[in-house]
Structure formats: C-alpha cells, structure tokens
Motif scaffolding. Structure first.
Motif, short mmCIF file in Angstrom:
data_model
loop_
_atom_site.label_atom_id
_atom_site.label_comp_id
_atom_site.label_asym_id
_atom_site.label_seq_id
_atom_site.Cartn_x
_atom_site.Cartn_y
_atom_site.Cartn_z
N LEU A 125 37.73 49.16 47.35
CA LEU A 125 36.88 50.16 46.70
C LEU A 125 36.99 50.05 45.19
N GLU A 126 35.84 50.04 44.54
CA GLU A 126 35.82 49.96 43.09
C GLU A 126 35.57 51.36 42.52
N MET A 127 36.53 51.84 41.74
CA MET A 127 36.42 53.17 41.16
C MET A 127 35.36 53.15 40.05
N ALA A 128 34.46 54.11 40.11
CA ALA A 128 33.41 54.21 39.10
C ALA A 128 33.75 55.24 38.03
N ASP A 129 34.50 56.27 38.41
CA ASP A 129 34.79 57.36 37.48
C ASP A 129 36.12 57.99 37.88
N ASN A 130 37.15 57.77 37.09
CA ASN A 130 38.47 58.29 37.38
C ASN A 130 38.70 59.59 36.63
N GLN A 131 38.64 60.71 37.35
CA GLN A 131 38.91 62.03 36.78
C GLN A 131 40.11 62.66 37.48
N LEU A 132 41.01 61.82 38.01
CA LEU A 132 42.16 62.34 38.75
C LEU A 132 43.06 63.20 37.88
N ALA A 133 43.31 62.80 36.65
CA ALA A 133 44.21 63.57 35.77
C ALA A 133 43.60 64.92 35.39
N ALA A 134 42.31 64.95 35.12
CA ALA A 134 41.67 66.17 34.65
C ALA A 134 41.18 67.09 35.77
N ARG A 135 40.63 66.50 36.85
CA ARG A 135 39.96 67.30 37.88
C ARG A 135 40.38 66.94 39.31
N ASP A 136 41.35 66.06 39.47
CA ASP A 136 41.80 65.59 40.78
C ASP A 136 40.65 65.02 41.61
N VAL A 137 39.83 64.20 40.99
CA VAL A 137 38.77 63.53 41.73
C VAL A 137 38.53 62.14 41.15
N ALA A 138 38.35 61.18 42.04
CA ALA A 138 37.94 59.84 41.67
C ALA A 138 36.67 59.53 42.44
N TYR A 139 35.69 58.95 41.75
CA TYR A 139 34.42 58.59 42.37
C TYR A 139 34.36 57.06 42.48
N TYR A 140 33.70 56.59 43.53
CA TYR A 140 33.65 55.16 43.82
C TYR A 140 32.22 54.65 43.81
N LYS A 141 32.07 53.37 43.43
CA LYS A 141 30.74 52.76 43.38
C LYS A 141 30.16 52.60 44.77
N HIS A 142 30.95 52.07 45.69
CA HIS A 142 30.49 51.86 47.06
C HIS A 142 31.64 52.16 47.99
N SER A 143 31.31 52.68 49.13
CA SER A 143 32.33 52.93 50.16
C SER A 143 32.11 51.91 51.28
N HIS A 144 33.15 51.17 51.62
CA HIS A 144 33.06 50.13 52.65
C HIS A 144 33.40 50.70 54.01
N ASP A 145 32.75 50.17 55.03
CA ASP A 145 33.05 50.56 56.41
C ASP A 145 33.03 52.07 56.60
N GLU A 146 32.01 52.70 56.08
CA GLU A 146 31.91 54.16 56.13
C GLU A 146 31.45 54.63 57.51
N SER A 147 32.16 55.60 58.06
CA SER A 147 31.74 56.28 59.27
C SER A 147 31.07 57.58 58.85
N GLU A 148 30.33 58.18 59.75
CA GLU A 148 29.62 59.42 59.42
C GLU A 148 29.98 60.51 60.41
#
Length: 158
Positions: free
Chosen positions: A92-115
């Motif tokens: 997974l490639e992180m697109a936006d790392n806000q873990l320190a400020a908001r405890d959230v990291a966003y990713y460009k693409h999610s692989h093998d995603e189930s729904e």
C-alpha cells in the motif's frame, strides 16, 4: 476486523473484547443514535464517539484509511453503506500521512479489497492493521446515512 449486529448483541457480546463491549454499551446507554452530529466524550481521550450524517459516494471517490492509536467501531444507524476492507501491507502506498496530527493515514490504492455492506444496526470494528474505505455507494446507489464511530484507544485493548 469484526462484524456484528446490535440486534444480536446480547447473545453475542461475550465474543467481543471488553473495550469493544464498552464502546457498544456506551452507544446504547447514551442513546447516541438519537443525538445530533458531533463529538461525544465517553472516557476522555481513551474513548469518544463521532455521530455523523453524510451521503455515500462512489468507492473510487473515497480514500482508504487506517489508524494507529484508535480502533474504530462503526455502527450504522440509518441508510446503507458499503465499506471496502483490506489488511495493511507494504504494497500500500500512503498518499497522506496524518497519523501524528489526526491518527489517520490515507492510501492511494487498496489491494485485494473485500467489501461489506452495513444495514441499520450492523457494525464493523477496524483495528490498526485494518485498512478501510467507508461511506461507499451500495449497488451504485447513493444513500444518506447516519453512523456512529466510537474511537477506542489502544491502551484499552488489554
């Protein structure tokens, strides 16, 4: 990740970790489903709830995310919502790392995603290794939803 249904909670609650039980019981005891959108303190920074109202979007418009400090209990109050789910991996490639400020990291693409599809009363629990893409259309249709997200600090997990 865990999936449950509040309609079966009394029969199944012994299966959930104590911190998850506590979060679900807070939703019920504080009648959070009837509250207006906003943040509600349950146990200071250790556990709090976000009551949210929004419309779902196409999955490709929603970003996959993960958290490191808090687990999410996402309980759907009304509407229908699809959530994509995958495990955290080096692919997974992180697109936006806000873990320190908001405890959230966003990713460009999610692989093998189930729904999973949540209907009113259903909930999903996402731990830090669980990448999730919430608030997606169900069957390509937009839904207005109300949900409660209880944030459970990792120090409560045991």
């Amino acid at each position: 990740m865990m999936i449950g249904d509040m309609h079966k909670y009394n029969e199944e609650k012994h299966l959930y970790p104590p911190a998850i039980q506590q979060g679900l019981e807070q939703i019920v005891s504080r009648n959070l489903a009837a509250q207006k959108p906003g943040r509600y303190e349950l146990d200071g920074q250790m556990m709090y709830a976000l009551v949210q109202e929004m419309s779902t979007k196409p999955a490709e418009e929603q970003r996959a995310e993960s958290h490191m400090t808090y687990a999410d209990i996402q309980l759907l109050v009304s509407g229908e919502e699809k959530i994509g789910f995958s495990r955290l991996s080096a692919e997974l490639e992180m697109a936006d790392n806000q873990l320190a400020a908001r405890d959230v990291a966003y990713y460009k693409h999610s692989h093998d995603e189930s729904e999973i599809v949540l209907k009113p009363g259903m909930f999903a629990v996402f731990f830090p290794e669980d990448v999730h893409r919430p608030c997606c259309h169900v069957n390509g249709e937009k839904h207005s939803i109300k949900k409660i997200v209880v944030k459970v600090h990792r120090d409560l997990w045991g």
